[in-house]
Write a protein that holds these residues in place. Sequence first.
Motif, PDB file in Angstrom:
ATOM      1  N   LEU A  67       0.590  -0.950   0.243  1.00 36.01           N
ATOM      2  CA  LEU A  67      -0.019   0.018  -0.241  1.00 36.01           C
ATOM      3  C   LEU A  67       0.841   1.050   0.104  1.00 36.01           C
ATOM      4  O   LEU A  67       0.145   2.659  -0.745  1.00 36.01           O
ATOM      5  CB  LEU A  67      -0.958   0.107   1.271  1.00 36.01           C
ATOM      6  N   THR A 103      -8.081  -1.274  -4.304  1.00 37.76           N
ATOM      7  CA  THR A 103      -8.563  -3.029  -4.652  1.00 37.76           C
ATOM      8  C   THR A 103      -7.211  -3.993  -4.494  1.00 37.76           C
ATOM      9  O   THR A 103      -6.566  -3.289  -5.075  1.00 37.76           O
ATOM     10  CB  THR A 103      -9.560  -2.837  -6.374  1.00 37.76           C
ATOM     11  N   ASP A 104      -8.413  -4.652  -3.764  1.00 38.00           N
ATOM     12  CA  ASP A 104      -6.866  -5.921  -2.743  1.00 38.00           C
ATOM     13  C   ASP A 104      -7.478  -6.797  -4.564  1.00 38.00           C
ATOM     14  O   ASP A 104      -8.089  -7.442  -4.505  1.00 38.00           O
ATOM     15  CB  ASP A 104      -7.455  -6.209  -1.889  1.00 38.00           C
ATOM     16  N   HIS A 106      -5.772 -10.048  -5.222  1.00 40.32           N
ATOM     17  CA  HIS A 106      -5.663 -10.775  -4.746  1.00 40.32           C
ATOM     18  C   HIS A 106      -7.299 -11.057  -4.018  1.00 40.32           C
ATOM     19  O   HIS A 106      -7.555 -12.567  -4.495  1.00 40.32           O
ATOM     20  CB  HIS A 106      -4.918 -11.311  -3.802  1.00 40.32           C
ATOM     21  N   ARG A 118      -0.635  -6.955  -5.736  1.00 40.23           N
ATOM     22  CA  ARG A 118      -1.663  -6.890  -5.195  1.00 40.23           C
ATOM     23  C   ARG A 118      -2.961  -5.898  -5.148  1.00 40.23           C
ATOM     24  O   ARG A 118      -3.871  -6.506  -5.613  1.00 40.23           O
ATOM     25  CB  ARG A 118      -0.977  -7.357  -4.020  1.00 40.23           C
ATOM     26  N   TYR A 119      -2.594  -4.622  -5.162  1.00 44.59           N
ATOM     27  CA  TYR A 119      -3.358  -3.454  -5.140  1.00 44.59           C
ATOM     28  C   TYR A 119      -3.440  -2.974  -6.565  1.00 44.59           C
ATOM     29  O   TYR A 119      -2.476  -2.529  -6.845  1.00 44.59           O
ATOM     30  CB  TYR A 119      -2.831  -3.195  -4.146  1.00 44.59           C
TER      31      TYR A 119
END
Length: 235
Positions: A67, A103-104, A106, A118-119
Amino acid sequence: MRTLASSLVLGGLLAVGMVWSGSYLKEAAQVWEASNRVVTVKGLAERDVKADLALWPLHFSVNANHLSDLHEALADDERKIRDFLTARGFPTEQISVTSPQVTDLHANSYNAQRPDERYRAEATVLVRSPEVDLVKQSASRTGELVREGILLSADYAYRTEFLFTGLAALKPEMIAAATADARRAAQQFAEDSGSQVGHIKHASQGYFSISDLDSYTPDIKQVRVVTTIDYTLSH
């Protein structure tokens, strides 16, 4: 004799009454016929005008595994877009940015193969400017941002919009033009039917509509209004 005289008087009164009644009914019928000699016509007024406000959204996205890295990439792309816009001549007060949506990937992945990063974060830098021509010129040069690694969205939801906000100043002139157009139609009808146009019995103004002149020049707008008017007719 008295009975006979009374009968004659009553008969005379009835005759006079019938004559007066018939005359009144004839006059009433003529008034009714005249009141129903009405023609309903529509008048049209159109104006082609140039848009005076542009809304230009530059929607972009970044990806990262952490993040903190995502936030840094988002801020870096936003800075590059702002620099591009100010270099093109847009003042800072005409530039704003929306809150990012993260948004995640995964967590939302429904298959075994997850994305490498992932993000994902998305945000929109919005230009709200009366400089319509400058927006058009600048939008054609967004390839410069892509070359800097900025992923701009081509989604139709983020298309540039051109608006016309000067309708209030046009309304009086256009209503007068639509009314004049309706009267010309009424006069033509009257000439064809051997009548003369009288006064306006009823009038209603339609809604003003503003639409693109065509799909290739969305910055040119067509303003349109239709009025409906009832005119009386006389011989």
